[in-house]
Design a protein around this motif. Structure first.
Motif, mmCIF file in Angstrom:
data_model
loop_
_atom_site.group_PDB
_atom_site.id
_atom_site.type_symbol
_atom_site.label_atom_id
_atom_site.label_comp_id
_atom_site.label_asym_id
_atom_site.label_seq_id
_atom_site.Cartn_x
_atom_site.Cartn_y
_atom_site.Cartn_z
ATOM 1 N N ALA A 71 30.665 51.072 42.302
ATOM 2 C CA ALA A 71 30.689 49.722 42.895
ATOM 3 C C ALA A 71 30.172 49.758 44.325
ATOM 4 C CB ALA A 71 32.099 49.164 42.851
ATOM 5 N N ASN A 72 29.338 48.773 44.662
ATOM 6 C CA ASN A 72 28.822 48.636 46.033
ATOM 7 C C ASN A 72 29.643 47.657 46.851
ATOM 8 O OD1 ASN A 72 26.064 48.354 44.057
ATOM 9 N ND2 ASN A 72 26.219 50.156 45.371
ATOM 10 N N ILE A 73 30.076 46.575 46.201
ATOM 11 C CA ILE A 73 30.824 45.522 46.872
ATOM 12 C C ILE A 73 32.225 45.473 46.265
ATOM 13 C CG2 ILE A 73 30.939 43.066 47.445
ATOM 14 C CD1 ILE A 73 28.578 44.524 48.720
ATOM 15 N N ILE A 74 33.225 45.688 47.089
ATOM 16 C CA ILE A 74 34.621 45.619 46.659
ATOM 17 C C ILE A 74 35.209 44.348 47.260
ATOM 18 C CG2 ILE A 74 36.785 46.886 46.459
ATOM 19 C CD1 ILE A 74 34.364 48.524 45.583
ATOM 20 N N ILE A 75 35.925 43.571 46.472
ATOM 21 C CA ILE A 75 36.511 42.328 46.962
ATOM 22 C C ILE A 75 37.996 42.280 46.599
ATOM 23 C CG2 ILE A 75 34.348 41.019 46.896
ATOM 24 C CD1 ILE A 75 35.247 39.800 44.222
ATOM 25 N N ALA A 76 38.747 41.536 47.391
ATOM 26 C CA ALA A 76 40.169 41.330 47.113
ATOM 27 C C ALA A 76 40.593 40.045 47.802
ATOM 28 C CB ALA A 76 41.005 42.503 47.608
ATOM 29 N N ALA A 77 41.471 39.306 47.163
ATOM 30 C CA ALA A 77 41.960 38.048 47.738
ATOM 31 C C ALA A 77 43.463 37.938 47.533
ATOM 32 C CB ALA A 77 41.260 36.841 47.099
#
Length: 293
Positions: free
Chosen positions: A187-193
């Motif tokens: 993964a290049n872009i890791i996101i979390a909300a």
């Protein structure tokens, strides 16, 4: 986490602020419609137009004449604290806005979401993604089943080139199966909300961040970026005799400790003045940050 704390019932504020045209399902959940402006049609216009032709003088995407779409999400109206992932929170909508606004940057990146919950942010990424979108969460309370159902429910909205994978990732577990290790590594872009709601979870989350970014191996992870969206939640405490945001402050304390310990980890606060594509009330207390090495 104590038993009484786990059983505390909470409900996302957004349900009272915006009409998501929710309807009851036979499962006792709600099915809500999250309307959005599609900035471009799966980002294909980027290939036929220069970037400058769809950006205004302020650097914002021109959203006029764009078609509207709807993401349908099955979710709970309220849950106990340990299952808040079964609801939709404001940070997920901010993160979805950010992803759509940057679709031309992220369309060929492998995107992995930590704590995907019911999947709204990941599905927003799927609107423009031409590669992998990896959704992860704990295997508890039926979250992974709801996540899978919501992904299937919105296939017509998403780019048919997006490949969705749903995997268990529990912040508390230190042993990951090989397929999860490979997914995280690629993964290049890791996101979390909205994953910052309990100090114990925050401790494990920060350790997971450290592991994913692998702050001791700069060559391995220099192309990874981690974006975290959250909302400061204020409470009045007798100890402080003031209104404070304890969960946010504890998270920042943990991150700052990590930065001091490694010196390689960097944090950048991202301005949230980008256009709003989803219908919701964007609070001034929303925070978007980028972590990288």
């Amino acid at each position: 986490m104590g038993e009484s704390k786990c059983q505390l019932q909470v409900s996302s504020e957004i349900y009272k602020e915006t009409n998501f045209h929710s309807s009851a399902t036979k499962n006792g959940t709600l099915l809500s419609r999250f309307s959005f402006i599609n900035p471009i049609d799966h980002c294909d216009e980027i290939e036929s137009k220069s970037k400058s032709s769809i950006i205004d003088a302020d650097g914002d995407l021109i959203v006029e004449r764009r078609r509207r779409g709807v993401i349908q999400i099955e979710h709970q109206q309220s849950t106990n604290l340990s299952l808040v992932g079964l609801q939709v929170w404001r940070g997920a909508l901010l993160l979805a806005d950010f992803l759509l606004h940057n679709c031309w940057r992220f369309e060929n990146k492998r995107i992995l979401e930590l704590g995907s919950g019911v999947g709204l942010s990941s599905i927003a990424a799927g609107i423009f993604s031409k590669t992998d979108v990896i959704c992860t969460d704990i295997d508890s309370g039926g979250i992974l089943e709801v996540l899978k159902s919501n992904v299937n429910l919105n296939k017509s909205v998403m780019n048919n080139r997006a490949i969705f994978r749903i995997m268990e990732l529990d912040f508390k577990k230190t042993i990951w199966p090989d397929d999860l290790k490979n997914a995280v590594s690629s993964a290049n872009i890791i996101i979390a909300a909205d994953v910052i709601y309990d100090n114990d979870i925050t401790d494990y989350f920060v350790k997971t961040i450290e592991r994913i970014l692998d702050v001791n191996d700069l060559n391995k992870n220099k192309d990874k970026e981690l974006y975290i969206a959250l909302e400061k939640r204020y409470v009045f405490t007798l100890a402080d005799l003031d209104t404070v945001a304890p969960c946010y402050e504890y998270f920042m304390h943990c991150i700052e400790n990590q930065i001091r310990k490694t010196t390689h980890l960097k944090i950048e606060f991202v301005s949230i003045d980008f256009p709003q594509y989803f219908d919701y009330e964007r609070s001034k207390d929303l925070i978007l940050m980028k972590l990288y090495v």
